[in-house]
Design a protein around this motif. Structure first.
Motif, short mmCIF file in Angstrom:
data_model
loop_
_atom_site.label_atom_id
_atom_site.label_comp_id
_atom_site.label_asym_id
_atom_site.label_seq_id
_atom_site.Cartn_x
_atom_site.Cartn_y
_atom_site.Cartn_z
N LYS A 183 0.81 -1.23 0.00
CA LYS A 183 0.00 0.00 0.00
C LYS A 183 0.84 1.28 0.00
CE LYS A 183 -4.20 -1.87 1.92
NZ LYS A 183 -4.33 -2.75 0.79
N ASN A 184 1.98 1.23 0.67
CA ASN A 184 2.74 2.47 0.84
C ASN A 184 4.10 2.43 0.18
OD1 ASN A 184 1.07 4.14 2.42
ND2 ASN A 184 1.42 2.76 4.16
N LEU A 185 4.23 3.15 -0.90
CA LEU A 185 5.57 3.37 -1.45
C LEU A 185 5.85 4.85 -1.26
CD1 LEU A 185 5.72 1.33 -4.78
CD2 LEU A 185 6.45 0.66 -2.50
N THR A 186 6.84 5.18 -0.43
CA THR A 186 7.08 6.59 -0.12
C THR A 186 8.46 7.03 -0.62
OG1 THR A 186 7.83 5.91 2.06
CG2 THR A 186 5.57 6.69 1.90
N PHE A 187 8.59 8.33 -0.82
CA PHE A 187 9.82 8.89 -1.40
C PHE A 187 10.15 10.22 -0.71
CE2 PHE A 187 7.50 6.34 -4.42
CZ PHE A 187 8.47 5.46 -4.85
N PHE A 188 11.43 10.42 -0.39
CA PHE A 188 11.86 11.66 0.27
C PHE A 188 13.14 12.16 -0.38
CE2 PHE A 188 10.34 8.68 3.51
CZ PHE A 188 9.33 9.41 4.12
N GLU A 189 13.39 13.46 -0.14
CA GLU A 189 14.69 14.02 -0.51
C GLU A 189 15.71 13.60 0.55
OE1 GLU A 189 15.85 18.24 -1.34
OE2 GLU A 189 13.70 18.26 -1.86
N PRO A 190 16.95 13.34 0.20
CA PRO A 190 17.94 13.01 1.25
C PRO A 190 18.18 14.21 2.17
CG PRO A 190 18.84 12.61 -0.96
CD PRO A 190 17.54 13.32 -1.15
N ASP A 191 18.43 13.94 3.44
CA ASP A 191 18.74 14.99 4.42
C ASP A 191 20.27 15.13 4.47
OD1 ASP A 191 19.40 16.39 6.70
OD2 ASP A 191 17.77 15.54 7.89
N TYR A 192 20.77 16.20 3.83
CA TYR A 192 22.23 16.32 3.71
C TYR A 192 22.91 16.75 5.01
CZ TYR A 192 21.67 15.63 -1.29
OH TYR A 192 21.37 15.09 -2.51
N GLU A 193 22.13 17.23 5.97
CA GLU A 193 22.73 17.57 7.26
C GLU A 193 23.05 16.29 8.03
OE1 GLU A 193 21.70 20.23 11.00
OE2 GLU A 193 20.42 20.61 9.25
N LYS A 194 22.14 15.35 7.97
CA LYS A 194 22.37 14.07 8.65
C LYS A 194 23.35 13.18 7.86
CE LYS A 194 18.64 11.77 10.05
NZ LYS A 194 17.19 11.45 10.11
N PHE A 195 23.33 13.36 6.56
CA PHE A 195 24.14 12.48 5.70
C PHE A 195 25.05 13.32 4.78
CE2 PHE A 195 19.99 10.36 6.46
CZ PHE A 195 20.44 9.32 7.26
N PRO A 196 25.99 14.07 5.38
CA PRO A 196 26.79 15.01 4.56
C PRO A 196 27.70 14.32 3.54
CG PRO A 196 27.66 14.88 6.80
CD PRO A 196 26.38 14.11 6.81
N LEU A 197 28.02 13.04 3.77
CA LEU A 197 28.95 12.37 2.84
C LEU A 197 28.33 12.19 1.45
CD1 LEU A 197 30.70 9.68 5.08
CD2 LEU A 197 31.57 11.90 4.35
N LEU A 198 27.02 12.15 1.40
CA LEU A 198 26.37 12.01 0.09
C LEU A 198 26.66 13.24 -0.78
CD1 LEU A 198 24.55 10.63 -1.97
CD2 LEU A 198 22.57 11.47 -0.71
N LYS A 199 26.55 14.42 -0.15
CA LYS A 199 26.85 15.66 -0.90
C LYS A 199 28.34 15.70 -1.29
CE LYS A 199 24.46 19.52 -1.06
NZ LYS A 199 23.55 20.44 -0.43
N LEU A 200 29.17 15.30 -0.33
CA LEU A 200 30.62 15.31 -0.59
C LEU A 200 30.97 14.39 -1.77
CD1 LEU A 200 33.27 16.53 0.59
CD2 LEU A 200 33.56 14.39 1.84
N ALA A 201 30.26 13.29 -1.86
CA ALA A 201 30.52 12.35 -2.97
C ALA A 201 30.19 13.00 -4.32
CB ALA A 201 29.71 11.07 -2.78
N TYR A 202 29.08 13.75 -4.38
CA TYR A 202 28.76 14.48 -5.61
C TYR A 202 29.90 15.44 -5.96
CZ TYR A 202 23.84 13.27 -6.60
OH TYR A 202 22.70 12.63 -6.98
N GLN A 203 30.36 16.20 -4.92
CA GLN A 203 31.42 17.19 -5.18
C GLN A 203 32.70 16.50 -5.68
OE1 GLN A 203 31.74 19.20 -1.42
NE2 GLN A 203 29.81 20.25 -1.69
N ALA A 204 33.07 15.40 -5.00
CA ALA A 204 34.29 14.68 -5.39
C ALA A 204 34.14 14.12 -6.80
CB ALA A 204 34.57 13.56 -4.39
N GLY A 205 32.97 13.59 -7.09
CA GLY A 205 32.72 13.03 -8.43
C GLY A 205 32.86 14.12 -9.49
#
Ligand code: NDP
Ligand code: MG
Length: 385
Positions: A290-312
């Motif tokens: 019944k529930n398929l949900t979607f969110f934007e990533p929280d870059y404050e809690k998960f800053p390495l995700l943003k850093l990976a984009y920058q490094a890439g």
């Protein structure tokens, strides 16, 4: 009959690959296996699959295996993995070791014209440009096992790359999706390893809790599918039913879905482009889901995700720096030397102070990798031990 070698056969992907091969029955023959320290499991695998050659991480364990199995060739160390990857009899090699140890054997296999089923994402993060150039030069097939990239490959079938607008990579969000930064700062090793959806090796499970895993996957997707970073979107999807999607220029989005199971992407990489009746997974019931949900990533809690984009985006040896620093910080966390949130601090510190080499040779990649790891270990010892 296709001949298969598995590097890392005792790990999460390795054991699941063998489960898939068993169900594919006579079509696949295992001719080589390799392990790190788990020689008891390797012995069971040798008895069951009867390979001609195995490789073990250290020499003493290799000697023990040789005593028990006199008729098979026993190799050891990184050289052993590289020799396995040079085996001209093999049709496909599954790279299922974890971390940087995957890079040299992958390069060797490509140079020997061997098709690859690649689980080891660190290889493409560390040396994606060089690896993909070699893939083209040697005209081999490099098929992703990572579920998101397998999903994208499946969504691309029958469509030209020039029709792609964007890739949407899904992320389960890991164990801290609904927790606070304070919870994350206090997290124990067992809380970090309690992934809500996937049962995987420890290194990738820690990376899934920081979302560095998703960052590595963004870089992996950039290399595999030759897509700009600005056209790769990460979306958090806690149910892990949609494994990723391709958005086309006409506005259509094709997604690949199903219950979370690594058996399907492993089997697809082995049988590509065919789809066969192999290992069974639970069938998906749309009405019950019944529930398929979607969110934007929280870059404050998960800053390495943003850093990976920058490094890439910076390219050169910057993604290598990100990966090497992360691998060392991840390992220090698992040894109890640092807290979970310190991983972010350490990776940021190393990446911020790093001088990028824009077009590295493969030799420079190996040299830089060692330098960055040493700097990271020094930083950990000076500040945390
Ligand atoms: P595991 O830790 O479960 O397995 C790693 C394997 O590599 C084991 O067989 C281990 O041996 C072997 N190994 C580790 N170090 C060495 C070494 N120095 N020399 C030789 N062998 C070594 O990892 P996973 O299976 O979870 O992951 C493997 C790769 O696949 C990673 O790069 C990961 O990011 C990627 N991946 C994994 C997914 C998953 O669901 N697990 C999903 C997508 C990608 P031993 O256990 O005997 O010590
Ligand atoms: Mg994945």
């Amino acid at each position: 009959m296709k001949k298969v070698i598995i590097l890392g056969s005792t790990g999460s992907i390795g054991t699941q690959t063998l489960e898939v091969i068993e169900k594919l029955e006579e079509k696949y023959q295992v001719i080589g296996l390799s392990c790190g320290n788990n020689i008891e499991l390797l012995k069971t695998q040798i008895e069951k699959f009867n390979p001609n050659v195995v490789s073990i991480q250290n020499k003493n364990d290799a000697l023990k295996i040789k005593e028990t199995f006199k008729n098979i060739k026993v190799l050891y160390g990184e050289e052993g993995l590289i020799e396995l990857a040079s085996n001209s009899e093999v049709d496909i090699i599954v790279i299922a070791v974890s971390g940087k140890i995957g890079l040299k054997p992958t390069i060797q296999a490509i140079k020997n014209g061997i098709n690859i089923a690649l689980a080891n994402k660190e290889t493409l993060v560390e040396a994606g440009d060089i690896v993909m150039d070699l893939v083209k030069e040697h005209k081999i097939e490099l098929l992703p096992i990572d579920s998101e990239h397998s999903a994208i490959l499946q969504c691309l079938q029958g469509n030209s790359d020039s029709f792609i607008n964007k890739l949407h990579i899904t992320a389960s969000g890991g164990p801290f999706l609904f927790k606070t930064i304070d919870d994350m700062k206090k997290a124990s090793i067992s809380q970090v390893l309690a992934h809500p959806k996937w049962n995987m090796g420890k290194k990738i499970t820690v990376d899934s809790a920081t979302l560095m895993n998703k960052g590595l996957e963004v870089i992996e997707a950039h290399h595999l599918f030759n897509i700009d970073y600005d056209n790769i979107n990460v979306v958090v999807h806690p149910q892990s039913v949609i494994h990723s999607a391709v958005e086309y220029k006409d506005g259509s989005i094709i997604a690949q879905m199903g219950f979370p199971s690594m058996h399907i992407p492993i089997q697809y990489a082995l049988t590509y482009p065919e789809r066969v009746n192999g290992i069974k997974t639970n069938s998906f019931d749309f009405v019950k889901c019944k529930n398929l949900t979607f969110f934007e990533p929280d870059y404050e809690k998960f800053p390495l995700l943003k850093l990976a984009y920058q490094a890439g985006k910076e390219g050169g040896t910057m993604p290598l720096c990100l990966n090497a620093a992360n691998e060392e910080a991840n390992s220090a966390f698992l040894k109890g030397q640092i807290n979970f949130f310190d991983i972010n601090y350490i990776v940021f510190k190393i990446v911020e102070n790093y001088i990028n080499i824009k077009k590295p040779t493969i030799e420079e990649i190996f040299i830089e990798d060692n330098i960055i790891r040493k700097k990271t270990i020094d930083l950990i010892f000076k500040n945390f031990c």
